[in-house]
Design a protein around this motif. Structure first.
Motif, mmCIF file in Angstrom:
data_model
loop_
_atom_site.group_PDB
_atom_site.id
_atom_site.type_symbol
_atom_site.label_atom_id
_atom_site.label_comp_id
_atom_site.label_asym_id
_atom_site.label_seq_id
_atom_site.Cartn_x
_atom_site.Cartn_y
_atom_site.Cartn_z
ATOM 1 N N GLY A 340 0.821 -1.213 0.000
ATOM 2 C CA GLY A 340 0.000 0.000 0.000
ATOM 3 C C GLY A 340 0.846 1.251 0.000
ATOM 4 N N ARG A 341 1.947 1.254 0.762
ATOM 5 C CA ARG A 341 2.822 2.424 0.793
ATOM 6 C C ARG A 341 3.487 2.651 -0.554
ATOM 7 N NH1 ARG A 341 3.881 0.259 5.903
ATOM 8 N NH2 ARG A 341 5.803 -0.754 5.178
ATOM 9 N N ALA A 344 0.918 4.108 -2.941
ATOM 10 C CA ALA A 344 0.681 5.527 -2.663
ATOM 11 C C ALA A 344 1.843 6.371 -3.156
ATOM 12 C CB ALA A 344 0.476 5.731 -1.163
ATOM 13 N N THR A 434 0.031 6.933 3.244
ATOM 14 C CA THR A 434 -1.277 6.277 3.306
ATOM 15 C C THR A 434 -2.294 7.028 4.146
ATOM 16 O OG1 THR A 434 -0.747 4.968 5.280
ATOM 17 C CG2 THR A 434 -0.081 4.069 3.134
#
Length: 866
Positions: A340-341, A344, A434
């Motif tokens: 997820g990081r 992003a 995030t």
């Protein structure tokens, strides 16, 4: 027998004929003198004497009535002569009072205000007397003049000559020395050396683009960097060529207050990063501009609702924050969350972080201005979550977030004096990519900073907030939080020990965890709204012959505290000094308060190291006429005032708060030249009148209970036994009741602690009695909001004052080298940067509605001619 000679009658002395226009004018002036002397000077002066004030006004008033009576009784020359003697006596008495408080800068303005009206009236009376017809006299006596007339003219000449001559003379005073040559560079490249707690070099890497002061080309955070130094390496503009600066572009945001019930203040300091200049306007609109031309690259409007602006003293956006991370591929087997990081980061490798007054934290792509979808919910984190906010805007952010490493930290401004159960003053950190919660600091929740709220839980209500700009030193891994007060400023009986511990304090927390490393309180049990408005400043400073990493904290109380950045230990002496006692029933006051004694004090007129802050006396009172001067003196005698830290009171006269609620030093903060070890400060010298109103007499409702701040005559202070009023102390003509200067600019040698120079900042050109600009470019020293920027070439740029000018001073000497007319008030801190080989100076010129400066929406940029 000779007839004795007939005795001759003595020739009568020549007297004016009491007829004609001149006599009519003289009679009218005598009536005015009678009214001024009898109904004002004598009557109000008697009232002042009963309060323990000066007897001058009674004596002068009686003599003025006698002088007027003589004129009306057709003894015009004698009456005018007596009145001239009163004017001369007033002049001498004024000089004695001015001397008693120390010959302050612009004391000539003080003197002129004391004698101006009386002198003008005397001038008219003498002219009328001289124009009156005289009876025919023998030729032998034609060369003589009336003795009383000649005496009156002589006294008038003396009264006219003395102020003119004296205002050109200043009694000899010791002047602080100025360095003859520049000191050896210290931290000349403005990089941040990593240091451990003992001040020794460390191998810890510096993280984040805003961590260290940038090179000449950039300005990466509100104060230049997270260190808050307000220092630029750019040297193209020098003391020799600064007078050639010219405006090169002017960008207008189009962001103006929607109505008269909302108070805008364009207080932004732009950031220059790469090929963009990032600006946020009062309502939080963000613009990316070309640094050399001002051409708009993109614009984002968060559409802040009107209802969120109403509770604010001023609607402002002082800064945005910036983060940059490389785009990296996600390797197989990454721990949870890494994908997820990375996603992003890939979406917005360069991002702008914006905090709004309606409690949103928004991440924008720095290239396009579009929200970053992977941050929070579609680019937004809801800061209202867990706040229990009773109304939009009651808690907000006006100073902007700060990015430290891979976290974005944001504080809260809680609208003053509305309610004790106001939203929390919590400071929160989120993952910058995030938007995930990282940690939170709150005065009542310091034991579990990394624990998020439980279901239905809210952050503790009414705790001290961090409304101003946050600093960080990533070489130490610390973030510095300058705190304010609990929700009600002027009543503290119900504050917890935790709240008192962290009120008006610098709190150092670990960037990774939010755990408190140390804290230092600058006021004990604050009942005066002496919260910390100035951003902490981090620098290397020479202490006892060696360089130490220090934190400089300016305060509304005028102290500059010098603390070890790693431990919070005071590195310059601090004394706990006795202060006035006598709190309201149920409350308490601390027996002592801390004062930094190694550097000058800026609570009022600058005082040398160790001296007590300036204390007002009746001699400090000011008026444009004898009437408003007397009323200010009467009010001064009616108020409770025992110097700084006089406790609030519910007595009818109220309490004189000096320095007032804006300081001292406020959010404009400190500017330092680390190479020369020079500190630049600007501060206001303005009192407030604080009166506690018993709860039964308070009808105004708090925000969140149906009230609107703009409609309140009394701040509700709900949840305490009192409401409160605290207006700036102004005369009937809208002028401060103390003599100028009302604002200063000063430089301090950090090696010796001595004042290098100080001078009034600002003129009355754009302000004046009853809000009417005087258009007189006479330096008075005005209230100032905003700060300064220093350059490596030895220049200090500042606007801030209540006139529409940007100025450049010689940092070493204080000499004014250049000034430029702004299209609106410059109540913001300027910045400077290089782009493609050219240095620019930028200032937001949009005014401040509360200070009643000229409003606008301009970003004005200057440079040297090509």
């Amino acid at each position: 027998m000779k007839t004795p000679p007939t005795p001759t009658r003595p020739e009568p002395r020549s007297q004016p004929l009491h007829r004609g226009p001149a006599w009519l004018v003289l009679r009218v002036l005598a009536v005015l003198l009678l009214l001024l002397g009898g109904l004002v000077m004598a009557v109000l002066g008697t009232w002042l004497v009963t309060l323990g004030g000066s007897p001058y006004f009674v004596a002068a008033g009686v003599l003025m009535m006698v002088a007027a009576a003589l004129v009306l009784a057709r003894r015009a020359a004698a009456g005018v002569m007596l009145y001239a003697a009163v004017v001369v006596a007033t002049l001498l008495w004024s000089l004695w009072e001015i001397h008693s408080k120390g010959w302050m800068p612009v004391w000539g303005v003080d003197l002129s205000s004391r004698v101006g009206v009386l002198l003008g009236l005397l001038l008219l009376m003498v002219l009328a007397l001289l124009l009156m017809p005289r009876p025919t006299r023998p030729a032998s006596a034609s060369h003589t003049r009336s003795g009383p007339v000649m005496a009156g003219v002589a006294l008038l000449g003396l009264a006219l000559a003395l102020p003119v001559g004296l205002t050109r003379w200043t009694p000899a005073q010791a002047q602080p020395s100025t360095p003859a040559v520049a000191a050896p560079p210290i931290n000349g490249d403005l990089s941040v050396p990593a240091r451990s707690a003992d001040g020794q070099a460390s191998t810890r890497p510096v993280l984040g683009r805003a961590a260290a002061s940038p090179g000449a080309d950039e300005w990466t955070a509100y104060g230049g960097s997270n260190l808050g130094q307000r220092y630029a390496q750019a040297t193209q503009i020098t003391r020799e060529n600064v007078d050639q600066l010219e405006p090169v572009w002017n960008f207008r945001t189009g962001d103006m207050a929607p109505n008269e019930r909302v108070f805008f203040a364009f207080q932004n300091t732009p950031q220059k990063i790469g090929d963009s200049l990032f600006v946020c306007s009062s309502s939080g609109q963000v613009f990316a501009l070309h640094p050399a031309t001002g051409a708009q690259q993109w614009h984002f409007n968060p559409a802040v609702p009107l209802e969120a602006m109403g509770p604010l003293f001023s609607v402002a956006c002082r800064a945005v924050a910036y983060h940059e991370t490389p785009v990296v591929a996600t390797p197989d087997g990454d721990p949870a969350g890494a994908a997820g990081r990375a996603t992003a980061a890939a979406e917005c490798p360069r991002r702008i972080l914006l905090a709004t007054v309606d409690s949103r934290l928004i991440a924008l792509d720095a290239t396009t201005g579009k929200p970053c979808p992977g941050f929070g919910n579609g680019g937004t984190v809801n800061l209202g979550e867990g706040m229990g906010n009773q109304a939009p805007g009651l808690s907000s952010n006006t100073s902007g977030p700060v990015v430290v490493g891979d976290r974005v930290i944001v504080g809260q401004q809680v609208s003053d004096n509305q309610r004790r159960d106001a939203p929390s003053g919590v400071v929160r950190a989120y993952d910058v990519r995030t938007g995930a919660f990282s940690w939170a600091w709150d005065a009542k929740r310091t034991d579990r900073p990394r624990q998020p709220l439980g279901l239905g839980e809210i952050w503790p209500r009414g705790t001290p907030n961090v409304w101003t700009v946050i600093s960080a030193d990533e070489s130490l891994g610390l973030i510095y939080l300058p705190t304010g007060n609990s929700a009600n400023d002027h009543y503290g009986a119900d504050r917890s020990a935790e709240e008192d511990r962290y009120t008006a304090a610098v709190v150092a927390v670990e960037a990774a965890t939010g755990q408190v490393r140390w804290h230092y309180s600058t006021v004990d049990h604050d009942l005066w709204d002496y919260d910390l408005g100035a951003q902490p400043t981090l620098m290397d400073m020479e202490i006892d012959g060696r360089m130490r990493r220090v934190l400089l904290q300016g305060t509304k109380t005028g102290s500059i505290f010098v603390l070890d950045a790693a431990t919070g230990e005071p590195l310059r002496p601090v004394e706990n000094r006795s202060v006035p006692q006598g709190a309201t029933p149920g409350d308490r006051t601390a027996p002592t308060q801390p004062q930094s004694v190694a550097l000058p004090n800026f609570a009022g007129a600058p005082q040398p190291p160790g001296a007590e802050p300036e204390r007002l006396t009746e001699a400090h009172m000011f008026g444009l006429t004898p009437i408003d001067a007397l009323m200010c003196r009467i009010k001064f005698r009616q108020m409770r005032y025992e110097g700084i830290y006089t406790p609030p009171t519910e007595a009818a006269g109220g309490m004189l708060l000096f320095p007032g609620t804006i300081g001292g030093l406020n959010w404009g903060g400190l500017a330092v030249n680390p190479d020369l070890q020079i500190l630049i400060t600007n501060h206001s010298r303005l009192p407030n009148v604080v009166t506690l109103i018993p709860r039964a007499q308070v009808t105004d409702q708090a925000v969140g209970s149906g009230g609107q701040r703009v409609d309140q005559k009394v701040a509700p202070h709900a949840g305490s036994p009192y409401g409160v009023t605290r207006p700036i102390w102004l005369s009937m003509f809208g002028v401060p009741c103390i003599a100028p200067p009302w604002g200063y600019l000063a430089a301090t040698d950090l090696r010796t602690g001595q004042l290098l120079w100080s001078q009034p900042l600002g003129t009355g050109y754009d302000s004046g009695p009853l809000g009417i600009p005087t258009r007189l470019k006479i330096t008075l020293g005005t209230t100032n909001i905003g700060g300064a920027v220093n350059t490596a070439s030895g220049l200090t740029f500042i606007a801030a004052a209540q006139d529409n000018f940007l100025r450049a001073f010689d940092t070493r000497t204080g000499k004014l080298l250049w000034e430029a007319r702004l299209p609106a008030g410059g109540q913001a801190s300027p910045m400077t940067y290089m782009h493609e080989g050219r240095q620019y100076v930028a200032i937001a010129a949009g005014g401040h509605a509360r200070l009643k400066t000229t409003l606008g929406d301009h970003l004005v940029v200057y440079a040297l001619p090509r």
